[in-house]
Design an enzyme around this catalytic site. Structure first.
Site, short mmCIF file in Angstrom:
data_model
loop_
_atom_site.label_atom_id
_atom_site.label_comp_id
_atom_site.label_asym_id
_atom_site.label_seq_id
_atom_site.Cartn_x
_atom_site.Cartn_y
_atom_site.Cartn_z
N GLY A 103 0.84 -1.19 0.00
CA GLY A 103 0.00 0.00 0.00
C GLY A 103 0.87 1.23 0.00
N LYS A 104 0.34 2.37 -0.32
CA LYS A 104 1.09 3.63 -0.19
C LYS A 104 0.11 4.78 -0.22
CE LYS A 104 5.48 4.76 0.09
NZ LYS A 104 6.55 3.91 0.67
#
Ligand code: NAD
Length: 416
Positions: A103-104
């Protein structure tokens, strides 16, 4: 025109998928993120005006577990970059076999021009906006460029207010007092030092004979240099954004650190010769640790790199065109997804500790980190040997990661 990070990430995936003979449909599946949320983040600035920022949270591939990755505050944050960074997190978590997907998050803003209170309001509003897609079981943010433990405290507090009870496991990289992990700050540098040491051992090199060059004397570079020098290596050069210093007999890392804290730079350190960042990368040495920016080893300078081992502390320090050159020039290249994974590994320990409400001492954190780094290093080495000359070290690490992601996908099957 230069490729954007998403194009680079997708190209790396395609190249590796070809080596592995992966199904085309599967590659298409992995090229796309599971979900991307684009949010409006209106903030009341200190002068009373309302300013609207745009933020993102990208979730790349959740087949192996909850999404995990940092939140970046930077003027150049884009959706493409956020997706690419999420994809790299999927591979990073898989290569070291921790149960997360990538994720980011990010907000296009310039935190250097904002007050602490404005950053707090920005953080709280952004957290509220992405609230529907984050949770300790779904997506666990962490610090990244220009976000820090204080920002993580605000994320945790905002999420907890909405839940009605404290949820420390919603973010990692928190202060220890709020459920952060001991050893988190030095973890990435420690991980880099561990794999560099393992690589040296593989090449029959004694650490006490090793000359180490570190580009970037920040969190990662300083801790890697400090730990390697404690283990006997000679740190012959380090640098920051203003330039580098070189001393063949070896720098005293703690003294350089004190000098940087006092003066703002490593430059001007007593007894050391000044070198530019370009020269520093080309110094003859045994271990080179790029630990500053991405894209510093390119096809223009790769030929002049003079190191036996490269341990990529920074994310993406080597451009795709330089990858092959580096593989031929250096005896061992430890790609970023493996070399700098210490941070996410200790983030994983932090989350485990938060969920269990039981906290470890630093000795245990460091010992568990060491175990995972050594295991992963040996696994990548094995894959590299199996794949042979045709595959770069990056291909080897990525194919190990991909194999794990694909296995989880196959075991779960495609719904419906
Ligand atoms: P940091 O901000 O603490 O340190 C960066 C250092 O690089 C500073 O000393 C800065 O002066 C120097 N620098 C900046 N521009 C430079 C230039 N042009 N040439 C040479 N030096 C320059 O950052 P950090 O946390 O140490 O991160 C460094 C790299 O490691 C980044 O690429 C980051 O994405 C990556 N990384 C960090 C972590 C982590 O846990 N901190 C985890 C994984 C990857």
């Amino acid at each position: 025109m230069d490729e954007n990070p998403l194009q680079i990430a997708q190209k790396q995936l395609e190249e590796c998928a070809q080596i592995m003979n992966l199904d085309e449909g599967l590659v298409e599946y992995l090229k796309e993120p599971d979900r991307v949320m684009r949010v409006k983040v209106p903030v009341r600035m200190d002068d009373g005006d309302i300013k609207v920022f745009i933020g993102y949270r990208a979730q790349h591939c959740g087949v192996r577990g909850p999404y995990k990755g940092g939140i970046r505050y930077h003027p150049e944050v884009t959706m493409e970059e956020t997706i690419a960074l999420a994809m790299w997190m999927t591979w990073k978590c898989a290569v070291v076999d921790i149960p997360y997907g990538g994720g980011k998050g990010g907000i296009a803003c310039n935190p250097k021009e904002m007050s602490r209170r404005e950053i707090e309001r920005l953080t709280r509003r952004y957290t509220t906006a992405i609230l529907p897609i984050i949770s300790p079981d779904q997506d666990i943010p962490a610090p990244d460029v220009y976000t820090n433990p204080e920002v993580m405290s605000w994320v945790m507090d905002t999420y907890s207010i909405f839940k009605g009870y404290s949820v420390p496991g919603i973010v990692t990289g928190k202060p220890v007092e709020l459920g952060g992990s001991r050893g988190r700050i030095s973890s990435t540098g420690r991980g880099v030092a561990i794999v560099a040491r393992e690589a040296a051992t593989r090449l029959g090199m004694r650490l006490s004979d090793a000359r180490v060059v570190v580009q970037g004397f920040g969190n990662v570079g300083y801790h890697a240099a400090k730990i390697l020098s404690e283990w006997g290596a000679r740190i012959i050069a380090v640098s920051d954004s203003r330039g580098g210093i070189y001393q063949e007999s070896g720098l005293n890392v703690e003294k350089v650190r004190d000098h940087k804290l006092e003066t703002g730079s490593v430059l001007g350190f007593d007894g050391a010769r000044e070198v530019s960042n370009e020269e520093l990368l080309e110094l003859e040495c045994d271990i080179l640790i790029p630990a500053a920016l991405g894209g510093v080893i390119t096809k223009k300078n790769a030929d002049r790199i003079n190191a036996r081992i490269i341990a990529e502390g920074a994310n993406g320090p080597t451009t795709p065109e330089a990858d092959r050159i580096m593989d031929e020039k250096c005896e061992l290249v430890i790609p970023d997804i493996l070399a700098n994974s210490g941070g996410v590994i200790v983030s994983y320990f932090e989350w485990v500790q938060d969920l269990n409400r039981y906290f470890w001492d630093e000795e245990r954190v460091n010992a568990e980190l060491e175990k995972i780094m050594i295991r992963s290093f040996n696994e990548v080495l094995k894959v590299k040997r199996e794949l042979g000359k045709d595959a770069t070290w990056r291909n080897a690490a990525l194919s190990l990661a991909l194999k794990r992601v694909v296995k989880a996908f196959e075991l779960r099957g495609l719904w419906p």
